[in-house]
Design a protein around this motif. Structure first.
Motif, PDB file in Angstrom:
ATOM      1  N   LEU A  10       0.818  -1.215   0.000  1.00 38.51           N
ATOM      2  CA  LEU A  10       0.000   0.000   0.000  1.00 38.51           C
ATOM      3  C   LEU A  10       0.851   1.265   0.000  1.00 38.51           C
ATOM      4  N   ALA A  11       2.027   1.184   0.603  1.00 31.00           N
ATOM      5  CA  ALA A  11       2.881   2.368   0.648  1.00 31.00           C
ATOM      6  C   ALA A  11       3.346   2.732  -0.761  1.00 31.00           C
ATOM      7  N   VAL A  12       3.712   1.720  -1.545  1.00 27.93           N
ATOM      8  CA  VAL A  12       4.128   1.975  -2.922  1.00 27.93           C
ATOM      9  C   VAL A  12       2.961   2.554  -3.703  1.00 27.93           C
ATOM     10  N   SER A  59       0.449   4.214  -2.657  1.00 26.54           N
ATOM     11  CA  SER A  59       0.083   5.572  -2.271  1.00 26.54           C
ATOM     12  C   SER A  59       0.916   6.613  -3.010  1.00 26.54           C
ATOM     13  N   THR A  60       2.126   6.241  -3.434  1.00 25.47           N
ATOM     14  CA  THR A  60       2.931   7.231  -4.139  1.00 25.47           C
ATOM     15  C   THR A  60       2.668   7.222  -5.636  1.00 25.47           C
ATOM     16  N   ALA A  95      -0.636   6.100  -7.341  1.00 21.70           N
ATOM     17  CA  ALA A  95      -1.963   5.972  -7.948  1.00 21.70           C
ATOM     18  C   ALA A  95      -2.779   7.264  -7.961  1.00 21.70           C
ATOM     19  N   ASN A  96      -3.657   7.391  -8.967  1.00 22.69           N
ATOM     20  CA  ASN A  96      -4.706   8.403  -8.949  1.00 22.69           C
ATOM     21  C   ASN A  96      -5.971   7.803  -8.363  1.00 22.69           C
ATOM     22  N   PRO A 111      -6.410   7.963  -3.393  1.00 27.26           N
ATOM     23  CA  PRO A 111      -5.511   7.664  -2.270  1.00 27.26           C
ATOM     24  C   PRO A 111      -5.914   8.408  -1.006  1.00 27.26           C
ATOM     25  N   LYS A 112      -6.255   9.678  -1.160  1.00 28.19           N
ATOM     26  CA  LYS A 112      -6.598  10.473   0.018  1.00 28.19           C
ATOM     27  C   LYS A 112      -7.749   9.843   0.797  1.00 28.19           C
ATOM     28  N   PHE A 166      -6.795   6.208   2.254  1.00 22.31           N
ATOM     29  CA  PHE A 166      -5.888   6.126   3.391  1.00 22.31           C
ATOM     30  C   PHE A 166      -6.397   6.916   4.597  1.00 22.31           C
ATOM     31  N   LEU A 213      -5.914  -4.214   5.946  1.00 24.75           N
ATOM     32  CA  LEU A 213      -4.692  -4.089   5.136  1.00 24.75           C
ATOM     33  C   LEU A 213      -3.865  -2.892   5.593  1.00 24.75           C
ATOM     34  N   LEU A 214      -4.558  -1.775   5.814  1.00 19.47           N
ATOM     35  CA  LEU A 214      -3.850  -0.552   6.214  1.00 19.47           C
ATOM     36  C   LEU A 214      -3.152  -0.736   7.556  1.00 19.47           C
TER      37      LEU A 214
END
Ligand SMILES: Nc1ncnc2c1ncn2[C@@H]1O[C@H](COP(=O)(O)OP(=O)(O)OP(=O)(O)O)[C@@H](O)[C@H]1O
Ligand SMILES: Nc1ncnc2c1ncn2[C@@H]1O[C@H](COP(=O)(O)OP(=O)(O)OP(=O)(O)O)[C@@H](O)[C@H]1O
Ligand SMILES: [Mg+2]
Ligand SMILES: [Mg+2]
Lengths: 271, 301, 319
Positions: free
Chosen positions: A222-224, A226-227, A229-230, A246-247, A250, A261-262
């Protein structure tokens, strides 16, 4: 209509034994629903990310979007064309193939070990007949290598002479060779170290900006995502359980699975 | 070439006495077979040069009638045994080489097709291979040989006997090639570079030939070496049983059969020298093949 | 602090190939204290697994220990017979299938391991095996099941139960969660932490995931090209790295942070050198933006028992 439309996409796999064995042992057929009525859209120039645990059907979707796996039902429509449209003639089929390319997870298995880098990157150019003249092909291969941060010197080398990150760059160069509009990235950095992962992710971002590429980006990290995806789709056992930016995803996750998952992501700041 | 001399393979070779000795033996035997007409003192296939009076001359002794002497003696028809062995080697090696080539081409092709296409094609090919493997390959070769002789018209039977021999040995040895190649193909076809090739619209033949074939060939070399030894022995066995090459153009097997007739009458050399040659050849090829397998495939050790 | 459980002093592991000798682990010194989790982090090929193998005595030709000592409870274990090591140190590998025998039930495997280390009856061993299973969160009733009937995460738990069977003082876990999903990974890491507290076992956790290090370990050692570049309290090292390489690793790790969505990640240029041509001086200098002349010629020592970087030579200067 969006650039890529995935509509009610479903794929079953038959996991049962051959019928002879079933007849003898009296087993029933075993059907696995790997992807179950998945819908999503991707706009041109954007990145749509799919996240989920192992076996949730991410790669199966990727293969169907790439046109190398036939859906059981539903459709993938790219720029109003469908790989599985029986009426599609050979030229439009080739044009569609040229438009969609893929970057794979394993830096080791995705390059033919017996081929030189130059021939690997040149293959799509030849196969689609993009450039006829051999000299111009050579120049184009060098240009592609430079776009992914490699150089002319690497043309005559074999894949085993490169590190994992460099091989992923070669894979990306091969995908770029056919001048695609869509690149499907199936866990492109899962087997790379963080420092190399950062290099490859940044490269993908630069290329997206320069060539207005559309990405279908698959990862279980998920970290990858977040940087990159739209939009993000969360898959669980073949079902798309949540879809958000993403906003939203998360900060305000809706589905319990997403929350789980988060919570599981190891985070540097938690310490 | 320079890369080869600096490679690990060459380094291991230089540190394996067995490999060096067997390799040199093989090369020596092959060279002497190739240059048989230059090395051999007489041409045993030329009936005009034969002198029946020279028959049964023991090694290094002088024949009492003609006053000639022979390094390894002569056989019943007065043929110089040394020359006969050299020329016989030619035939044995030729038959072996061609048979291996045939088996290899057939096995690789069928294995590749079976592995890549799968489904019923795979089942048919591999079940056929399974059935063939239940018979000793020499039996299969004899069967094919017999059938072929039966089909061929009598006029050409004689000229064709070597070709028939090659085909029957070749057809009896394709299975190990096919099995190995099928196994590697099953592994290779799942790799992502094959998917990448599909993505650019290559068809099945192109993927099989251009992408998979080069990646399944390395174990084939090892099997070819070991099969080569088997093929030479199979040829010798068939010729020994009298179904191989004609006696006018004897191979090593034919020589051994001829020699066997005279063993108990005291002319031991007619049997011994061809047998030693065959043994040395088969043994060194086998040893070299084993070494090759261990070196190229460290997992098998 | 108490006596260290494990002391590694100036350990070097070399590789001899034909006529060249290359160094895979170079003069590494570390201490591990009782009931502590020490992280070993670094890029692929940094020598993490090799350090683990050296502690376990699993170094095989063409590799060999060329210098240094390893002591456990003050006793040297470099030449110790295998059974001494085996009962005090256990290992957990990345792939649980490698460590489990697919043909035997997990009960049989547990009993066999327990009986080789303790002189007890089969029934007692079985009882102990069941306790171990419930310790790692597996229903003890499933003791007669075969490994393939478990999921990946459960298999890794079984492997941990097997590793706990000899009641070891030290567990070396080499990327125990790399093959697993995040959710399962979180469970396994929690299990390791719990075992460390409840049983007082020390753990060396080998990984290349900075997130895992941050959530699990007490102290962390950063390896680069077989050398120790930084060591210290995990939170301190990650928040205030003293070595530019550690700083780069931390900065290039993607993080879920609403301010950094769509931003580019920090990247360290270049790649780690091959062990056959490690540069002179500090191995990291070709990739380091702070590199000066001395970095190219002299190996930095470990300053302040913290980081090997010439920047730390002048007190007060930090990144
Ligand atoms: N060719 C196939 N035949 C049978 N089952 C398949 C096939 N391909 C995939 N599956 C099954 O479909 C499900 C989804 O697989 P998929 O590869 O899409 O998962 P994934 O989300 O990509 O997982 P991973 O993160 O492990 O790559 C799995 O249960 C898998 O076993
Ligand atoms: N048997 C071997 N022969 C030769 N070199 C080896 C051998 N085993 C390891 N090496 C080398 O030693 C170095 C350290 O390897 P090691 O396995 O410890 O790395 P690592 O940090 O565990 O990496 P990874 O994250 O990939 O597991 C590497 O450069 C590797 O190439
Ligand atoms: Mg997948
Ligand atoms: Mg390792």
């Amino acid at each position: 209509m969006s650039f890529i439309n995935v509509d009610q996409l479903t794929r079953l796999f038959d996991l049962s034994e051959p019928w002879i064995v079933r007849a003898i042992t009296g087993q029933k057929k075993r059907i696995l629903t790997a992807v179950d009525c998945v819908n999503f859209q991707i706009e041109k120039g954007e990145t749509y990310a799919l996240v989920g645990e192992s076996g949730s059907g991410k790669s199966t979707i990727a293969k169907m979007v790439a046109g190398i796996l036939v859906p059981t039902s539903g459709s993938v429509i790219i720029d109003s064309k469908d790989f599985n449209d029986a009426k599609l003639d050979k030229t439009s089929m080739n044009a569609l193939r040229r438009k969609t390319q893929m970057v794979f997870q394993s830096p080791y298995a995705s390059l033919n070990p017996r081929w030189k880098i130059g021939s690997i990157i040149n293959e799509p150019i030849k196969a689609f007949g993009l450039i006829e003249n051999e000299n111009s092909q050579h120049i184009r291969v060098i240009e592609l290598l430079e776009q992914v941060g490699l150089s002319e010197r690497d043309i005559g080398k074999y894949p085993h002479e490169f590190s994992g990150g460099q091989r992923q760059r070669i894979s990306i160069a091969r995908a770029l060779a056919s001048e695609p509009e869509i690149i499907i990235c199936d866990e492109p950095t899962s087997s790379l170290d963080v420092s190399v992962q950062a290099q490859v992710l940044n490269l993908l971002k630069d290329l997206q900006k320069n060539f207005s590429l559309t990405y279908l980006f698959i990862s279980h990290d998920l970290a990858v995502i977040s940087t990159m995806a739209n939009n993000i789709g969360v898959l669980k056992e073949g079902v798309l359980v949540e879809e958000a930016t993403p906003k939203d995803l998360f900060c305000k996750p809706q589905h319990d699975y997403t929350k789980m998952l988060l919570a599981a992501v190891p985070n540097l700041q938690n310490n | 070439m320079e890369r080869f001399f600096r490679s690990d393979f060459f380094y291991h070779f230089c540190h394996a006495p067995v490999a060096i000795v067997s390799f040199i033996t093989i090369i020596l035997i092959i060279l002497s077979a190739i240059f048989a007409n230059l090395i051999a003192p007489t041409n045993p296939f030329d009936p005009s040069s034969l002198n029946l009076m020279n028959g049964f001359t023991p090694p290094l002794e002088t024949n009492e009638f003609t006053g000639e002497s022979f390094l390894l003696g002569t056989d019943d028809q007065g043929r110089d045994l040394f020359s006969t062995i050299l020329y016989g080697l030619r035939i044995s090696l030729f038959v072996g080489l061609m048979a291996v080539f045939l088996a290899m081409v057939m096995g690789v092709l069928l294995g590749l097709i079976a592995g890549f296409l799968g489904g019923w094609i795979d089942s048919i090919i591999m079940r056929f291979a399974d059935i063939q493997m239940t018979f000793p390959s020499i039996l299969v070769a004899m069967l094919i040989y017999g059938v072929a002789r039966g089909i061929l018209p009598p006029e050409v039977r004689y000229e064709m006997s070597i070709v028939v021999l090659i085909i029957s040995i070749g057809l009896s040895e394709w299975v190990p090639f096919a099995r190995t190649v099928r196994g590697s193909t099953l592994v290779e076809k799942e790799k992502e570079y094959v998917t990448a090739a599909k993505m650019i619209g290559l068809n099945r033949q192109q993927i099989m030939v251009r992408h998979i074939l080069p990646n399944v060939l390395s174990p084939v070399l090892v099997i070819a070496t070991i099969t080569f030894a088997l093929a030479i022995i199979a040829e010798a066995t068939l010729s020994f049983l009298g179904v191989g090459v004609p006696t006018t153009k004897p191979s090593l097997g034919t020589l051994i059969r001829i020699g066997q007739d005279f063993l108990f009458s005291g002319e031991w050399w007619i049997l011994l020298f061809p047998a030693i040659t065959l043994l040395a050849l088969a043994l060194s090829i086998n040893l070299f093949g084993d070494w090759l397998r261990d070196t190229l495939n460290p997992k098998l050790k | 602090m108490d006596e260290p459980l494990l002391e590694i002093k100036d350990l070097s592991v070399s590789l001899k190939k034909r006529n060249t000798i290359s160094v895979a682990v170079d003069c590494l010194s570390l201490n591990l204290y009782p009931s502590e989790i020490l992280g070993l982090v670094g890029e692929s090929g940094a020598g993490k697994s090799m350090t683990g193998s050296a502690i376990l005595g699993l170094i095989e030709s063409p590799l060999y220990i060329s210098a240094g000592t390893i002591t456990l409870h003050g006793q040297s274990i470099v030449e110790a017979p295998e059974h001494i090591r085996g009962s005090k140190i256990s290992m957990i590998f990345q792939d649980p299938l490698v460590s489990l025998n697919p043909l035997k039930t997990i009960g049989e495997q547990l009993v066999k391991t327990i009986k080789t280390h303790f002189n007890i009856s089969k029934a007692e061993a079985l009882e102990r095996g069941k306790r171990l299973l419930s310790d790692v969160g597996i229903d003890p009733e499933r003791i007669d099941a075969y490994p393939h009937t478990f999921s990946g995460g459960m298999r890794q738990r079984v492997v941990i139960a097997l590793a706990l069977a000899p009641d070891p003082d030290l567990i070396i876990a080499d990327e125990p969660t790399t093959a697993l999903d995040v959710s399962v990974q979180a469970q396994i890491l929690n299990l390791l932490k719990r075992l460390c507290i409840e049983r007082g076992t020390s753990i060396i956790l080998i990984t290349h995931d900075m997130g895992v290090i941050s959530e699990t370990t007490d102290r962390v050692a950063v390896l680069y090209s077989g050398r120790l570049v930084e060591i210290g309290e995990t939170s301190d090292v990650l928040q205030h790295p003293k070595h530019p390489y550690t700083a780069g690793l931390v900065a290039s790790t993607p993080n879920i942070d609403p301010h950094s969505f769509h931003k580019k990640l920090f990247q360290i240029p270049g790649t780690m050198p091959d062990i056959n041509d490690v540069p002179n001086g500090c191995a990291f200098h070709p990739r380091c933006e702070h590199a000066s002349n001395i970095c190219q010629t002299q190996k930095p020592p470990l300053f302040n028992a913290r980081a090997s970087c010439w920047l730390l030579e002048t007190p007060g200067e930090t990144l």
